[in-house]
Design a protein around this motif. Sequence first.
Motif, PDB file in Angstrom:
ATOM      1  N   ARG A 161      47.724  19.108 -73.129  1.00  0.00           N
ATOM      2  CA  ARG A 161      47.933  18.219 -72.057  1.00  0.00           C
ATOM      3  C   ARG A 161      46.530  17.767 -71.585  1.00  0.00           C
ATOM      4  O   ARG A 161      45.679  18.573 -71.665  1.00  0.00           O
ATOM      5  N   ALA A 162      46.096  16.761 -71.033  1.00  0.00           N
ATOM      6  CA  ALA A 162      44.876  16.461 -70.389  1.00  0.00           C
ATOM      7  C   ALA A 162      44.462  17.133 -69.445  1.00  0.00           C
ATOM      8  O   ALA A 162      43.150  17.429 -69.029  1.00  0.00           O
ATOM      9  N   ASP A 163      45.526  17.978 -68.547  1.00  0.00           N
ATOM     10  CA  ASP A 163      45.070  18.780 -67.953  1.00  0.00           C
ATOM     11  C   ASP A 163      44.772  20.228 -68.167  1.00  0.00           C
ATOM     12  O   ASP A 163      44.308  21.032 -67.317  1.00  0.00           O
ATOM     13  N   GLY A 164      44.742  20.455 -69.566  1.00  0.00           N
ATOM     14  CA  GLY A 164      43.989  21.662 -70.038  1.00  0.00           C
ATOM     15  C   GLY A 164      45.068  22.820 -70.572  1.00  0.00           C
ATOM     16  O   GLY A 164      44.595  23.512 -71.310  1.00  0.00           O
ATOM     17  N   TRP A 165      46.355  22.503 -70.300  1.00  0.00           N
ATOM     18  CA  TRP A 165      47.530  23.371 -71.091  1.00  0.00           C
ATOM     19  C   TRP A 165      47.426  23.074 -72.513  1.00  0.00           C
ATOM     20  O   TRP A 165      47.678  21.969 -72.799  1.00  0.00           O
ATOM     21  N   THR A 166      47.641  24.174 -73.230  1.00  0.00           N
ATOM     22  CA  THR A 166      48.124  24.071 -74.649  1.00  0.00           C
ATOM     23  C   THR A 166      49.189  24.851 -74.803  1.00  0.00           C
ATOM     24  O   THR A 166      49.505  25.881 -74.439  1.00  0.00           O
ATOM     25  N   VAL A 167      49.694  24.440 -76.199  1.00  0.00           N
ATOM     26  CA  VAL A 167      51.002  25.201 -76.639  1.00  0.00           C
ATOM     27  C   VAL A 167      50.420  26.223 -77.427  1.00  0.00           C
ATOM     28  O   VAL A 167      49.719  26.069 -78.459  1.00  0.00           O
ATOM     29  N   ASP A 168      50.940  27.565 -77.342  1.00  0.00           N
ATOM     30  CA  ASP A 168      50.741  28.791 -77.966  1.00  0.00           C
ATOM     31  C   ASP A 168      51.659  28.702 -79.167  1.00  0.00           C
ATOM     32  O   ASP A 168      52.622  28.965 -79.169  1.00  0.00           O
ATOM     33  N   GLN A 169      51.008  28.238 -80.293  1.00  0.00           N
ATOM     34  CA  GLN A 169      51.978  28.064 -81.216  1.00  0.00           C
ATOM     35  C   GLN A 169      52.144  29.221 -82.166  1.00  0.00           C
ATOM     36  O   GLN A 169      53.292  29.259 -82.929  1.00  0.00           O
ATOM     37  N   LYS A 170      51.563  30.339 -81.956  1.00  0.00           N
ATOM     38  CA  LYS A 170      52.077  31.661 -82.450  1.00  0.00           C
ATOM     39  C   LYS A 170      53.257  32.183 -81.776  1.00  0.00           C
ATOM     40  O   LYS A 170      53.892  32.903 -82.499  1.00  0.00           O
ATOM     41  N   ARG A 171      53.401  32.003 -80.503  1.00  0.00           N
ATOM     42  CA  ARG A 171      54.425  32.216 -79.875  1.00  0.00           C
ATOM     43  C   ARG A 171      55.640  31.493 -79.813  1.00  0.00           C
ATOM     44  O   ARG A 171      56.785  31.755 -79.519  1.00  0.00           O
ATOM     45  N   SER A 172      55.243  30.117 -79.625  1.00  0.00           N
ATOM     46  CA  SER A 172      56.274  29.127 -79.539  1.00  0.00           C
ATOM     47  C   SER A 172      57.404  28.741 -80.781  1.00  0.00           C
ATOM     48  O   SER A 172      57.026  29.194 -81.786  1.00  0.00           O
ATOM     49  N   ASN A 173      58.540  28.327 -80.540  1.00  0.00           N
ATOM     50  CA  ASN A 173      59.338  28.146 -81.576  1.00  0.00           C
ATOM     51  C   ASN A 173      60.084  26.722 -81.305  1.00  0.00           C
ATOM     52  O   ASN A 173      59.725  26.137 -80.238  1.00  0.00           O
ATOM     53  N   ARG A 174      61.236  26.327 -81.992  1.00  0.00           N
ATOM     54  CA  ARG A 174      61.834  25.204 -81.787  1.00  0.00           C
ATOM     55  C   ARG A 174      62.920  24.946 -80.729  1.00  0.00           C
ATOM     56  O   ARG A 174      63.169  24.028 -79.928  1.00  0.00           O
ATOM     57  N   LYS A 175      63.069  26.248 -80.034  1.00  0.00           N
ATOM     58  CA  LYS A 175      63.743  26.398 -78.815  1.00  0.00           C
ATOM     59  C   LYS A 175      62.953  26.775 -77.716  1.00  0.00           C
ATOM     60  O   LYS A 175      63.500  26.257 -76.523  1.00  0.00           O
ATOM     61  N   ASP A 183      51.156  13.915 -69.957  1.00  0.00           N
ATOM     62  CA  ASP A 183      51.808  13.949 -71.253  1.00  0.00           C
ATOM     63  C   ASP A 183      51.008  14.509 -72.541  1.00  0.00           C
ATOM     64  O   ASP A 183      49.732  15.216 -72.396  1.00  0.00           O
ATOM     65  N   LEU A 184      51.750  14.943 -73.583  1.00  0.00           N
ATOM     66  CA  LEU A 184      51.261  15.394 -74.682  1.00  0.00           C
ATOM     67  C   LEU A 184      50.176  14.618 -75.492  1.00  0.00           C
ATOM     68  O   LEU A 184      50.522  13.511 -75.933  1.00  0.00           O
ATOM     69  N   GLU A 185      49.440  15.480 -76.046  1.00  0.00           N
ATOM     70  CA  GLU A 185      48.465  15.060 -77.052  1.00  0.00           C
ATOM     71  C   GLU A 185      48.711  15.621 -78.333  1.00  0.00           C
ATOM     72  O   GLU A 185      48.463  16.997 -78.202  1.00  0.00           O
ATOM     73  N   LEU A 186      48.707  15.336 -79.299  1.00  0.00           N
ATOM     74  CA  LEU A 186      48.855  15.999 -80.663  1.00  0.00           C
ATOM     75  C   LEU A 186      47.571  15.684 -81.549  1.00  0.00           C
ATOM     76  O   LEU A 186      46.973  14.514 -81.689  1.00  0.00           O
ATOM     77  N   ILE A 187      46.741  16.677 -81.698  1.00  0.00           N
ATOM     78  CA  ILE A 187      45.357  16.694 -82.166  1.00  0.00           C
ATOM     79  C   ILE A 187      45.447  17.585 -83.455  1.00  0.00           C
ATOM     80  O   ILE A 187      45.852  18.498 -83.510  1.00  0.00           O
ATOM     81  N   ILE A 188      44.740  16.873 -84.741  1.00  0.00           N
ATOM     82  CA  ILE A 188      44.836  17.523 -85.976  1.00  0.00           C
ATOM     83  C   ILE A 188      43.233  18.337 -85.707  1.00  0.00           C
ATOM     84  O   ILE A 188      42.311  17.841 -85.354  1.00  0.00           O
ATOM     85  N   ASP A 189      43.342  19.675 -86.059  1.00  0.00           N
ATOM     86  CA  ASP A 189      42.181  20.447 -85.834  1.00  0.00           C
ATOM     87  C   ASP A 189      41.629  20.782 -87.299  1.00  0.00           C
ATOM     88  O   ASP A 189      42.498  20.407 -88.237  1.00  0.00           O
ATOM     89  N   GLU A 190      40.752  21.427 -87.673  1.00  0.00           N
ATOM     90  CA  GLU A 190      40.158  21.452 -89.024  1.00  0.00           C
ATOM     91  C   GLU A 190      40.318  22.998 -89.520  1.00  0.00           C
ATOM     92  O   GLU A 190      39.969  23.285 -90.511  1.00  0.00           O
ATOM     93  N   GLU A 191      41.051  23.773 -88.717  1.00  0.00           N
ATOM     94  CA  GLU A 191      41.394  24.979 -89.377  1.00  0.00           C
ATOM     95  C   GLU A 191      42.388  25.528 -89.986  1.00  0.00           C
ATOM     96  O   GLU A 191      42.375  26.111 -90.960  1.00  0.00           O
ATOM     97  N   GLY A 192      43.686  25.222 -89.210  1.00  0.00           N
ATOM     98  CA  GLY A 192      44.931  25.943 -89.827  1.00  0.00           C
ATOM     99  C   GLY A 192      45.782  24.814 -90.729  1.00  0.00           C
ATOM    100  O   GLY A 192      45.537  23.671 -91.081  1.00  0.00           O
ATOM    101  N   GLY A 193      46.789  25.440 -91.197  1.00  0.00           N
ATOM    102  CA  GLY A 193      47.752  24.752 -91.996  1.00  0.00           C
ATOM    103  C   GLY A 193      48.810  23.926 -91.263  1.00  0.00           C
ATOM    104  O   GLY A 193      48.333  23.458 -90.158  1.00  0.00           O
ATOM    105  N   ASN A 194      49.841  23.640 -91.907  1.00  0.00           N
ATOM    106  CA  ASN A 194      51.047  22.975 -91.011  1.00  0.00           C
ATOM    107  C   ASN A 194      51.461  23.446 -89.691  1.00  0.00           C
ATOM    108  O   ASN A 194      51.333  24.735 -89.545  1.00  0.00           O
TER     109      ASN A 194
END
Length: 100
Positions: free
Chosen positions: A7-21, A86-97
């Motif tokens: 989000r623009a306020d600096g919060w990010t989703v922790d993809q290692k801990r997050s899941n579809r639920k 609001d959410l921003e989806l950003i492609i980074d250069e490091e990881g896979g899908n």
Amino acid sequence: LGLVVRRADGWTVDQKRSNRKTLYWSYPDVPMLHWRRLLSWHRITNMNLFNGEWCLLEDGMEDTTHILVVDTGIVLYDGESIEGQDLELIIDEEGGNPTL
């Protein structure tokens, strides 16, 4: 390429801990926030991982805040848009899908 959700306020989703639920949100030096999905998630695809209805969990307790994420990444909190959330989806250069 990997996917970063923030989000623009600096919060990010922790993809290692997050899941579809559950989405785990992190911000430096602040306790992690959780969003728990309210509706069925079995038909979610990578294109709309974050769309749908969520509730906010703080300190393990469910908050009464109703969160709605729509296709464009706009986030409504109890029907109201809050600047910078609001959410921003950003492609980074490091990881896979995306792993969610």
